[in-house]
Structure formats: C-alpha cells, structure tokens
Design a protein around this motif. Structure first.
Motif, PDB file in Angstrom:
ATOM      1  N   ASN A 210       0.792  -1.250   0.000  1.00 43.96           N
ATOM      2  CA  ASN A 210       0.000   0.000   0.000  1.00 43.96           C
ATOM      3  C   ASN A 210       0.814   1.285   0.000  1.00 43.96           C
ATOM      4  OD1 ASN A 210      -2.655  -0.703  -0.173  1.00 43.96           O
ATOM      5  ND2 ASN A 210      -3.026  -0.756   2.030  1.00 43.96           N
ATOM      6  N   TYR A 211       1.980   1.264   0.643  1.00 43.96           N
ATOM      7  CA  TYR A 211       2.694   2.525   0.887  1.00 43.96           C
ATOM      8  C   TYR A 211       4.127   2.486   0.372  1.00 43.96           C
ATOM      9  CZ  TYR A 211      -1.277   2.868   4.010  1.00 43.96           C
ATOM     10  OH  TYR A 211      -2.549   2.868   4.513  1.00 43.96           O
ATOM     11  N   PRO A 212       4.298   2.667  -0.952  1.00 43.75           N
ATOM     12  CA  PRO A 212       5.666   2.640  -1.501  1.00 43.75           C
ATOM     13  C   PRO A 212       6.564   3.720  -0.885  1.00 43.75           C
ATOM     14  CG  PRO A 212       4.041   3.316  -3.170  1.00 43.75           C
ATOM     15  CD  PRO A 212       3.266   2.835  -1.985  1.00 43.75           C
ATOM     16  N   GLN A 213       5.935   4.761  -0.320  1.00 43.36           N
ATOM     17  CA  GLN A 213       6.735   5.833   0.287  1.00 43.36           C
ATOM     18  C   GLN A 213       7.255   5.438   1.669  1.00 43.36           C
ATOM     19  OE1 GLN A 213       3.439   5.610   0.332  1.00 43.36           O
ATOM     20  NE2 GLN A 213       2.445   6.991   1.770  1.00 43.36           N
ATOM     21  N   ALA A 214       6.830   4.288   2.186  1.00 38.48           N
ATOM     22  CA  ALA A 214       7.184   3.936   3.571  1.00 38.48           C
ATOM     23  C   ALA A 214       7.917   2.602   3.664  1.00 38.48           C
ATOM     24  CB  ALA A 214       5.914   3.924   4.432  1.00 38.48           C
ATOM     25  N   LEU A 215       8.664   2.258   2.599  1.00 45.12           N
ATOM     26  CA  LEU A 215       9.350   0.962   2.619  1.00 45.12           C
ATOM     27  C   LEU A 215      10.672   1.037   3.385  1.00 45.12           C
ATOM     28  CD1 LEU A 215       8.712  -0.040  -1.114  1.00 45.12           C
ATOM     29  CD2 LEU A 215       7.364  -0.646   0.906  1.00 45.12           C
ATOM     30  N   TYR A 216      11.239   2.238   3.498  1.00 44.13           N
ATOM     31  CA  TYR A 216      12.474   2.461   4.265  1.00 44.13           C
ATOM     32  C   TYR A 216      13.582   1.489   3.847  1.00 44.13           C
ATOM     33  CZ  TYR A 216       9.387   5.525   6.801  1.00 44.13           C
ATOM     34  OH  TYR A 216       8.497   6.507   7.115  1.00 44.13           O
ATOM     35  N   ASP A 217      14.275   0.893   4.828  1.00 40.04           N
ATOM     36  CA  ASP A 217      15.448   0.075   4.503  1.00 40.04           C
ATOM     37  C   ASP A 217      15.157  -1.414   4.472  1.00 40.04           C
ATOM     38  OD1 ASP A 217      17.126   2.462   4.667  1.00 40.04           O
ATOM     39  OD2 ASP A 217      16.625   2.346   6.798  1.00 40.04           O
ATOM     40  N   MET A 218      14.003  -1.773   5.053  1.00 36.05           N
ATOM     41  CA  MET A 218      13.647  -3.200   5.067  1.00 36.05           C
ATOM     42  C   MET A 218      12.131  -3.298   5.184  1.00 36.05           C
ATOM     43  SD  MET A 218      15.341  -6.278   7.308  1.00 36.05           S
ATOM     44  CE  MET A 218      14.994  -5.731   8.971  1.00 36.05           C
ATOM     45  N   VAL A 219      11.565  -4.357   4.575  1.00 35.21           N
ATOM     46  CA  VAL A 219      10.141  -4.669   4.747  1.00 35.21           C
ATOM     47  C   VAL A 219      10.060  -6.047   5.407  1.00 35.21           C
ATOM     48  CG1 VAL A 219       9.342  -3.251   2.822  1.00 35.21           C
ATOM     49  CG2 VAL A 219      10.015  -5.629   2.393  1.00 35.21           C
ATOM     50  N   ARG A 220       9.003  -6.259   6.151  1.00 41.26           N
ATOM     51  CA  ARG A 220       8.826  -7.553   6.842  1.00 41.26           C
ATOM     52  C   ARG A 220       7.623  -8.255   6.213  1.00 41.26           C
ATOM     53  NH1 ARG A 220       8.841  -3.715  11.068  1.00 41.26           N
ATOM     54  NH2 ARG A 220       6.636  -4.216  11.345  1.00 41.26           N
ATOM     55  N   ILE A 221       7.920  -9.302   5.443  1.00 42.05           N
ATOM     56  CA  ILE A 221       6.859  -9.945   4.653  1.00 42.05           C
ATOM     57  C   ILE A 221       6.525 -11.315   5.240  1.00 42.05           C
ATOM     58  CG2 ILE A 221       6.177 -10.731   2.343  1.00 42.05           C
ATOM     59  CD1 ILE A 221       6.717  -7.718   2.483  1.00 42.05           C
ATOM     60  N   GLY A 222       5.277 -11.481   5.624  1.00 40.67           N
ATOM     61  CA  GLY A 222       4.805 -12.765   6.144  1.00 40.67           C
ATOM     62  C   GLY A 222       3.826 -13.403   5.183  1.00 40.67           C
ATOM     63  N   VAL A 223       2.558 -13.051   5.348  1.00 39.00           N
ATOM     64  CA  VAL A 223       1.482 -13.798   4.682  1.00 39.00           C
ATOM     65  C   VAL A 223       1.659 -13.872   3.152  1.00 39.00           C
ATOM     66  CG1 VAL A 223      -0.234 -11.959   4.287  1.00 39.00           C
ATOM     67  CG2 VAL A 223      -0.991 -14.224   5.012  1.00 39.00           C
ATOM     68  N   ALA A 224       2.191 -12.810   2.545  1.00 38.96           N
ATOM     69  CA  ALA A 224       2.340 -12.801   1.086  1.00 38.96           C
ATOM     70  C   ALA A 224       3.347 -13.854   0.620  1.00 38.96           C
ATOM     71  CB  ALA A 224       2.754 -11.414   0.594  1.00 38.96           C
TER      72      ALA A 224
END
Ligand SMILES: *Cc1c(COP(=O)(O)O)cnc(C)c1O
Length: 375
Positions: A210-224
C-alpha cells in the motif's frame, strides 16, 4: 491419509514477486525480512527457512527467541530478528546464537545489556516504537528515556542499534499515514541524539503493497510469502502470488443411504434423495474451523462439494449424490484456486476469519509433504 502439500517453489516465487513489488524506480529495493513465525504460518518453519536462505532472503523474522534458536540449531545462518520476549527471558542463549533482538522497553534493554556483559557479546538490537498500533513497542512518552539508556549502553559497548522499527494497524489510510509521520519523528529523535543505526523498517505485507513511500530500509513480509493476500477484498492472483499450501485427504469410506438420512452431529444435513455419503478424515483437531460447517466447500476429481454437515473432531461427511466418488479418492480441502479448488480465502469467509488464521492453524494429524525442498 491427511496431507498438507507445501510448495516451496511457490514460496520462492512469492519472495521474488514481493521483492519486485518493493523495488523502487531507481532499481534499489529495501531488504526483505521473511517472517517465519508460528511455524511459518503453518507451513513448517525449518524447511521454509532453508528454502528462503537458498533463494537469497536477506533476513528472517520470528516472534519468539525459541523460534529463532530452532532456526539456528537447524543450521540457518541468515540474520534473525525476534521481537516478543518472555518476562523471564535472560537473553543469554539468544546472544550466544547471534539472534538480533527487538527491544520495546527499558526493562528488556537492561536485561539484554546484562546478558551482553555475561556472554561477552555486543547485543544487536532493533528498537521498537509504538507509533499507534497500541501493541508491542515503546510508547512515545517513554521513547526519549529509552534512547538515553541506549546511548549509554552503546558507549559501554554492550549494545549496537541495528534498526528502529514499528508496525502499522492498517485500520485506514489516514491512521497509517499518522503512524508513518510518528515513525519518522521517532527516527529524527534518535538521530538528534546521535544514535546510529542502519535499518528502519515499518511495513508488513499489507503496508508494503500500500505505501511505496514507507518501505524504508527493510520490509517484513509474512502472509504474502505463503501466497496469500493480506487484504480480504483482494485475491492472491491480484498480486501474482501463488498459495503454497494445499490441504488434502483421502476418502476413507463411501456409503449409499436412502432419502431422509440425517448426517453427522445435529443433522445439519438430511439427504433429500437416495445418495452417496463420502467420509473425509479431517476435523477440527487438524485445525479445520468447526464454524465452517455448511459454509465451506472441497474438491474431489475436479468437482466442488459443499461441506453440508457438521465438521467433527476427526472427520466430516460429504453428500456426493450419484457421482462416482470412491474410497481412496483425493479430496482437496483448499489450495491454489487457479487449480480449480477452493482457497484458504474461501475457508476464511466460510468461518468468519482471515486467510492467515486458516493456514496457521492447520496441524494436528496432517502430514506435511514438501515440493521443491532446498537440500
Ligand atoms: C507477523 C508480523 C509481520 C508479518 O505480517 P504479514 O501481515 O504476515 O506480512 C511483520 N511484522 C511484525 C511485527 C509481525 O508481528
């Protein structure tokens, strides 16, 4: 006779899909932390983590230190972050195993510092700020005091701040944007105090989409990663994701019955004409939601059948009419809807919950079989 087929190649595909989704226009992308807590959402933590490591995942994330230690004991070398700690946790084994630790309050910080002194290790920590979820993490009010103490412990070489993180509520866009602003303010405060760190991370699967502006330095991906959409109003296919879990069982009995036969507890179903009943040996002990009785469907030989009777502890019964369903036929409870079978999303709707809960609760006497395992 009951099998969860876990397609690790689908998980690898989902990792690539999500990595591409978070890639910025300039070609850079945040690190991807693969969240494998809760036995990898029911998919089996160690085989999933091995596959993710072989596929070049950057980081693993779990809730408990016990989960992180299981991964290390299985020979997983990736950086691992654990963020939900027992009030009795001493942190010594976590530091010895090189586990990175989420820190939500002073009390945890001091115990981690103590463990650092005793093990001779510098603790690698990620400070967690509660920006509005109202769950784990330092309150905004406590943040400056926590940072002061962090500064002392960094100077004493007890801790190293690897990251600062938070978690969105995904209640509404306005709420999330407020949290993003608070996250940035918390980061500014840390910078203003000359606390250095490499990794800012905020978004899980939903926020990362939803928020490409808020990906920062790392994303935490679970369910996907497991091929499921984090949004009830969107399917896996909407994001190019492949569900990795297929739940199957073999028909263990068939029986011809007359019209008017009541079927299973409470007679939620009564046959309207002479018909065949097929017995499926999976129940709520395996994690099937009992509430899904009369609402869920399954597939046999390419055809969909309603679960019209009560799901019991060990079994449920299908009314298959005059179809040639036999003992030993494979029943698919759910899997990839692209294969024409019901999905975990369908079971979630049938039981008033979310797809996360459906896959995470699948256990009991299911045997897991892996496709595409890393060696
Ligand atoms: C479980 C969890 C995630 C992963 O969430 P998904 O919605 O499954 O992507 C990320 N961050 C934290 C803190 C979590 O607890």
């Amino acid at each position: 006779m009951r099998e969860l087929i876990i397609d690790l190649d689908a998980i690898a595909h989902n990792l690539r899909t999500m990595s591409e989704r978070v890639t910025r226009h300039d070609g850079s992308r945040p690190l991807v932390m693969c969240v494998v807590k809760a036995d990898a959402y029911g998919h089996g933590m160690v085989p999933v983590a091995r596959k993710l490591e072989a596929e070049g995942a950057d980081y693993l994330g779990v809730a408990d230190i016990g989960e992180a230690l299981t991964l290390r004991n299985a020979g997983i070398d990736l950086p691992i972050l654990a963020w939900l700690h027992s009030p009795r946790e001493t942190f010594a084994s976590a530091l010895s195993a090189g586990i990175e630790l989420g820190v939500a309050n002073l009390e945890q910080l001091d115990r981690i510092a103590h463990a650092a002194e005793h093990t001779g290790r510098v603790a690698r920590i990620h400070l967690k700020i509660d920006t509005g979820l109202g769950r784990n993490g330092s309150s905004e009010a406590d943040w400056p005091v926590l940072l002061e103490r962090v500064k002392e412990l960094v100077a004493a070489n007890r801790v190293q701040v690897v990251g600062i993180f938070s978690h969105l509520s995904c209640t509404s866009e306005a709420d999330d944007l407020r949290q993003i602003a608070k996250f940035e303010a918390a980061i500014e405060k840390a910078r203003a105090m000359d606390i250095s760190f490499e990794l800012r991370h905020l978004t899980a699967s939903d926020g990362s989409l939803n928020y490409p502006q808020a990906l920062y330095d790392m994303v935490r991906i679970g369910v996907a990663l497991y091929g499921l959409s984090p949004f009830p109003e969107h399917s896996s296919a909407d994001f190019g994701l492949k569900p990795a879990m297929t739940a199957t069982a073999l028909v263990v009995q068939t029986k011809n019955v007359p019209a008017g036969q009541g079927v299973s507890y409470g007679y939620l179903h009564r046959t309207s004409e002479p018909t065949t009943l097929a017995l499926v040996p999976v129940g709520y002990a395996e994690g099937l939601p009992r509430e899904a009785s009369t609402h869920a469907s399954v597939a046999i030989n390419g055809k969909i059948y309603a679960v019209s009777s009560r799901i019991a502890m060990d079994q449920f019964v299908l009314d298959v009419g005059s179809d040639p369903v036999s003992i030993g036929d494979e029943v698919t409870l759910f899997g990839d809807p692209a294969a024409g079978v019901p999905s975990a999303d369908d079971w979630a709707r049938a039981s008033g919950t979310i797809n996360y809960e459906i896959v995470t609760r699948m256990a009991g006497r299911f045997h897991r079989r892996y496709l595409g395992a890393a060696d």
